[in-house]
Design a protein around this motif. Sequence first.
Motif, PDB file in Angstrom:
ATOM      1  N   GLY A  26       0.840  -1.084   0.097  1.00 21.66           N
ATOM      2  CA  GLY A  26       0.043  -0.123   0.079  1.00 21.66           C
ATOM      3  C   GLY A  26       0.912   1.138  -0.008  1.00 21.66           C
ATOM      4  N   GLU A  27       0.305   2.402  -0.340  1.00 24.36           N
ATOM      5  CA  GLU A  27       0.784   3.665  -0.261  1.00 24.36           C
ATOM      6  C   GLU A  27       1.433   4.005   1.101  1.00 24.36           C
ATOM      7  OE1 GLU A  27      -0.744   7.925  -1.394  1.00 24.36           O
ATOM      8  OE2 GLU A  27      -1.740   6.421  -2.493  1.00 24.36           O
ATOM      9  N   ARG A  28       2.911   4.378   1.072  1.00 20.96           N
ATOM     10  CA  ARG A  28       3.278   4.893   2.696  1.00 20.96           C
ATOM     11  C   ARG A  28       4.151   6.116   2.644  1.00 20.96           C
ATOM     12  NH1 ARG A  28       4.583   0.309   3.955  1.00 20.96           N
ATOM     13  NH2 ARG A  28       5.282  -1.147   2.344  1.00 20.96           N
ATOM     14  N   LYS A  29       4.071   6.840   3.341  1.00 25.48           N
ATOM     15  CA  LYS A  29       4.983   8.056   3.606  1.00 25.48           C
ATOM     16  C   LYS A  29       5.180   8.450   5.065  1.00 25.48           C
ATOM     17  CE  LYS A  29       0.851  10.978   3.300  1.00 25.48           C
ATOM     18  NZ  LYS A  29       0.112  11.993   2.775  1.00 25.48           N
ATOM     19  N   THR A  30       6.300   9.143   4.882  1.00 25.34           N
ATOM     20  CA  THR A  30       6.636   9.577   6.203  1.00 25.34           C
ATOM     21  C   THR A  30       6.599  11.177   6.014  1.00 25.34           C
ATOM     22  OG1 THR A  30       7.766   7.857   6.867  1.00 25.34           O
ATOM     23  CG2 THR A  30       8.347   9.735   8.266  1.00 25.34           C
ATOM     24  N   VAL A  31       5.925  12.110   6.773  1.00 21.88           N
ATOM     25  CA  VAL A  31       6.024  13.350   6.567  1.00 21.88           C
ATOM     26  C   VAL A  31       6.149  14.299   7.844  1.00 21.88           C
ATOM     27  CG1 VAL A  31       4.492  13.422   4.504  1.00 21.88           C
ATOM     28  CG2 VAL A  31       3.391  13.712   6.712  1.00 21.88           C
ATOM     29  N   VAL A  32       6.383  15.567   7.830  1.00 18.58           N
ATOM     30  CA  VAL A  32       6.285  16.243   9.094  1.00 18.58           C
ATOM     31  C   VAL A  32       5.088  17.288   8.942  1.00 18.58           C
ATOM     32  CG1 VAL A  32       7.651  17.958  10.667  1.00 18.58           C
ATOM     33  CG2 VAL A  32       8.864  16.013   9.306  1.00 18.58           C
ATOM     34  N   GLU A  33       4.229  17.281   9.810  1.00 23.81           N
ATOM     35  CA  GLU A  33       3.134  18.366   9.921  1.00 23.81           C
ATOM     36  C   GLU A  33       3.362  18.998  11.059  1.00 23.81           C
ATOM     37  OE1 GLU A  33      -0.381  16.018   9.535  1.00 23.81           O
ATOM     38  OE2 GLU A  33      -0.256  15.663   7.640  1.00 23.81           O
ATOM     39  N   ASP A  34       3.451  20.279  10.842  1.00 23.77           N
ATOM     40  CA  ASP A  34       3.493  21.231  11.982  1.00 23.77           C
ATOM     41  C   ASP A  34       4.495  20.828  13.051  1.00 23.77           C
ATOM     42  OD1 ASP A  34       1.132  22.584  11.069  1.00 23.77           O
ATOM     43  OD2 ASP A  34      -0.043  21.200  12.216  1.00 23.77           O
ATOM     44  N   GLY A  35       5.716  20.418  12.611  1.00 23.43           N
ATOM     45  CA  GLY A  35       6.833  19.930  13.350  1.00 23.43           C
ATOM     46  C   GLY A  35       6.634  18.738  14.107  1.00 23.43           C
ATOM     47  N   VAL A  36       5.803  18.046  13.641  1.00 20.14           N
ATOM     48  CA  VAL A  36       5.426  16.690  14.241  1.00 20.14           C
ATOM     49  C   VAL A  36       5.821  15.544  13.139  1.00 20.14           C
ATOM     50  CG1 VAL A  36       3.796  15.063  15.620  1.00 20.14           C
ATOM     51  CG2 VAL A  36       3.899  17.556  15.819  1.00 20.14           C
ATOM     52  N   ARG A  37       6.632  14.608  13.331  1.00 19.55           N
ATOM     53  CA  ARG A  37       6.748  13.417  12.395  1.00 19.55           C
ATOM     54  C   ARG A  37       5.608  12.421  12.394  1.00 19.55           C
ATOM     55  NH1 ARG A  37      12.095  10.816  13.834  1.00 19.55           N
ATOM     56  NH2 ARG A  37      11.044  11.384  15.895  1.00 19.55           N
ATOM     57  N   LYS A  38       5.196  12.075  10.941  1.00 14.97           N
ATOM     58  CA  LYS A  38       4.123  11.362  11.020  1.00 14.97           C
ATOM     59  C   LYS A  38       4.416  10.314   9.950  1.00 14.97           C
ATOM     60  CE  LYS A  38      -0.333  12.248   9.059  1.00 14.97           C
ATOM     61  NZ  LYS A  38      -1.256  12.867   8.703  1.00 14.97           N
ATOM     62  N   ALA A  39       3.862   9.129  10.188  1.00 12.57           N
ATOM     63  CA  ALA A  39       4.256   7.921   9.219  1.00 12.57           C
ATOM     64  C   ALA A  39       2.946   7.289   8.903  1.00 12.57           C
ATOM     65  CB  ALA A  39       5.079   7.151   9.641  1.00 12.57           C
ATOM     66  N   VAL A  40       2.622   7.112   7.328  1.00  5.30           N
ATOM     67  CA  VAL A  40       1.390   6.451   7.131  1.00  5.30           C
ATOM     68  C   VAL A  40       1.573   5.063   6.243  1.00  5.30           C
ATOM     69  CG1 VAL A  40      -0.870   6.839   5.944  1.00  5.30           C
ATOM     70  CG2 VAL A  40       0.293   8.767   6.847  1.00  5.30           C
ATOM     71  N   ASP A  41       1.151   4.056   6.699  1.00  6.86           N
ATOM     72  CA  ASP A  41       1.063   2.910   5.918  1.00  6.86           C
ATOM     73  C   ASP A  41      -0.546   2.532   5.508  1.00  6.86           C
ATOM     74  OD1 ASP A  41       4.102   1.720   5.931  1.00  6.86           O
ATOM     75  OD2 ASP A  41       3.516   2.337   7.649  1.00  6.86           O
ATOM     76  N   THR A  42      -0.755   1.994   4.261  1.00  5.39           N
ATOM     77  CA  THR A  42      -2.259   1.837   3.893  1.00  5.39           C
ATOM     78  C   THR A  42      -2.418   0.383   3.622  1.00  5.39           C
ATOM     79  OG1 THR A  42      -1.674   3.014   1.747  1.00  5.39           O
ATOM     80  CG2 THR A  42      -2.840   4.090   3.318  1.00  5.39           C
ATOM     81  N   LEU A  43      -3.421  -0.150   4.044  1.00  4.73           N
ATOM     82  CA  LEU A  43      -3.901  -1.543   4.119  1.00  4.73           C
ATOM     83  C   LEU A  43      -4.982  -1.762   3.021  1.00  4.73           C
ATOM     84  CD1 LEU A  43      -4.852  -4.345   6.979  1.00  4.73           C
ATOM     85  CD2 LEU A  43      -5.020  -4.479   4.475  1.00  4.73           C
ATOM     86  N   THR A  44      -4.787  -1.992   1.610  1.00  9.23           N
ATOM     87  CA  THR A  44      -5.871  -2.059   0.933  1.00  9.23           C
ATOM     88  C   THR A  44      -5.784  -3.543   0.148  1.00  9.23           C
ATOM     89  OG1 THR A  44      -5.003   0.035   0.068  1.00  9.23           O
ATOM     90  CG2 THR A  44      -6.523  -0.884  -1.517  1.00  9.23           C
ATOM     91  N   TYR A  45      -6.952  -3.857   0.097  1.00  7.42           N
ATOM     92  CA  TYR A  45      -7.371  -5.034  -0.629  1.00  7.42           C
ATOM     93  C   TYR A  45      -8.722  -5.085  -1.719  1.00  7.42           C
ATOM     94  CZ  TYR A  45      -4.138  -8.360   1.337  1.00  7.42           C
ATOM     95  OH  TYR A  45      -2.823  -9.074   1.746  1.00  7.42           O
ATOM     96  N   ASN A  46      -8.658  -5.423  -2.819  1.00  9.92           N
ATOM     97  CA  ASN A  46      -9.812  -5.352  -3.635  1.00  9.92           C
ATOM     98  C   ASN A  46     -10.454  -6.894  -3.811  1.00  9.92           C
ATOM     99  OD1 ASN A  46      -8.728  -6.839  -6.004  1.00  9.92           O
ATOM    100  ND2 ASN A  46      -7.819  -4.986  -6.821  1.00  9.92           N
ATOM    101  N   GLU A  47     -11.438  -6.759  -4.008  1.00  2.15           N
ATOM    102  CA  GLU A  47     -12.095  -8.105  -3.890  1.00  2.15           C
ATOM    103  C   GLU A  47     -11.427  -9.140  -4.962  1.00  2.15           C
ATOM    104  OE1 GLU A  47     -16.134  -8.467  -5.740  1.00  2.15           O
ATOM    105  OE2 GLU A  47     -16.237  -6.528  -6.139  1.00  2.15           O
ATOM    106  N   LYS A  48     -11.067  -8.810  -5.891  1.00  4.19           N
ATOM    107  CA  LYS A  48     -10.226  -9.820  -6.789  1.00  4.19           C
ATOM    108  C   LYS A  48      -9.218 -10.396  -6.357  1.00  4.19           C
ATOM    109  CE  LYS A  48     -11.460  -7.593 -11.487  1.00  4.19           C
ATOM    110  NZ  LYS A  48     -10.983  -6.723 -12.553  1.00  4.19           N
ATOM    111  N   GLU A  49      -8.249  -9.594  -5.577  1.00  5.25           N
ATOM    112  CA  GLU A  49      -6.982  -9.948  -4.777  1.00  5.25           C
ATOM    113  C   GLU A  49      -7.628 -11.199  -3.719  1.00  5.25           C
ATOM    114  OE1 GLU A  49      -3.972  -6.202  -4.557  1.00  5.25           O
ATOM    115  OE2 GLU A  49      -5.941  -6.190  -3.786  1.00  5.25           O
ATOM    116  N   ILE A  50      -8.595 -10.781  -3.237  1.00  2.00           N
ATOM    117  CA  ILE A  50      -9.298 -11.640  -2.134  1.00  2.00           C
ATOM    118  C   ILE A  50      -9.655 -12.923  -2.496  1.00  2.00           C
ATOM    119  CG2 ILE A  50     -10.658 -12.025  -0.082  1.00  2.00           C
ATOM    120  CD1 ILE A  50     -10.796  -8.727   0.096  1.00  2.00           C
ATOM    121  N   ARG A  51     -10.475 -12.908  -3.860  1.00  2.00           N
ATOM    122  CA  ARG A  51     -11.042 -13.986  -4.474  1.00  2.00           C
ATOM    123  C   ARG A  51     -10.034 -15.003  -4.963  1.00  2.00           C
ATOM    124  NH1 ARG A  51     -14.533 -11.646  -7.170  1.00  2.00           N
ATOM    125  NH2 ARG A  51     -16.116 -11.602  -5.715  1.00  2.00           N
ATOM    126  N   ARG A  52      -8.934 -14.481  -5.608  1.00  2.00           N
ATOM    127  CA  ARG A  52      -7.766 -15.636  -6.117  1.00  2.00           C
ATOM    128  C   ARG A  52      -7.082 -16.112  -5.062  1.00  2.00           C
ATOM    129  NH1 ARG A  52      -3.461 -11.541  -8.800  1.00  2.00           N
ATOM    130  NH2 ARG A  52      -2.838 -10.300  -6.711  1.00  2.00           N
TER     131      ARG A  52
END
Length: 364
Positions: A148-174
């Motif tokens: 999934g998309e990931r990033k590390t940013v600084v917002e208002d002087g505070v470090r923040k990291a984001v990882d995303t958990l995505t699945y679509n139905e095709k990926e799950i089905r197979r």
Amino acid sequence: MGFRIGLIHGDGIGPEIVTEAKKVLDAVSCVYGHTFDYTNLLLGGASIDACGVPLTDETVAEAKSCDAVLMGSIGGDAKTSPWYQLPPEKRPEAGLLRIRKELGLFANLRPAYLYEELKDACPLKPEIIADGFDLVIMRELTGGLYFGERKTVVEDGVRKAVDTLTYNEKEIRRIAVRAFDIARKRRKKVTSVDKANVLDSSRLWRAVVEEVAKDYPDVTLEHMLVDNCAMQLVRDPAQFDVILTENMFGDILSDEASMVTGSIGMLSSASLNETSFGLYEPSHGSAPDIAGKNLANPIATVLSAAMMLRYSLNLDAEADAVEQAVKRVLEKGYRTVDIMSEGCTQVSTTQMGDLLAEEVKAGH
Ligand code: IPM
Ligand code: MG
């Protein structure tokens, strides 16, 4: 028959264990009259040293031209190896993740099986494992948090990291279809593991798995929350047949399941795509602390080669022969140091490879 096999020797103990697995494959080719044409491929630390990156486009193209790839293990000691001074996307593990994605290896099979001969090594109480256990984890390998998309940013002087958990139905089905197909050839039970009490991706997972289950009325489906599954694996591992789960949960649960067997040096794995192609590797890591000492247990890699014979090359009798050879060598009391117990004969990596190759020849 003739087959093209890619060999990734890798890092740490990788080169030693792949050499022994090749010895066993050579015995198979000799006994059954096949020709295995090997191509050496670079991945991980070895590729960083030779090419500056953990995976090159040439390696991806070469791997695609093979019938299957057998791999040792990659990576080094994160504290001491210079590979870990590099940015994350240039480290050995990034090469592994990219090759999984490039080759579309979405279905990761990790068996965890209690060998009768190695019961003493199991950390669970004897009454829990009285009847042994034999389960396989079907881990989704090219989606979820890992990709999934990931990033590390600084917002208002505070470090923040984001990882995303995505699945679509095709990926799950197979992946669900793969799990049910395997269950059909085993004890006909699928435990789908999720966190549906919290995560949307898990709620979709559960719904799609239910849909797939309709096509498999002969297979029992149960759902289990991941935290409960972590507990059940040590409470009563024999309840499981096929555990179906997403990438991150599968990463964690497969390490737990392997530890429960007490012999991680014995556990193989297969990563498969839509075709018969697969990448086969031991479930354990590169153990840099014992690299080059002729101490490593090559059996997980040998059993991965057996999975390769079965799933990619469609050579069932040959796969059986390799698995039987492992059983017989254990019955005769030969052990590498990691599975050594009283009254057994301790052997080195190369001796174990010789014994297994001899058994393949003798068993025919
Ligand atoms: C595994 C490993 C990898 C993973 C690492 C090395 C990126 O832990 O194959 O389980 O997390 O998938
Ligand atoms: Mg892991």
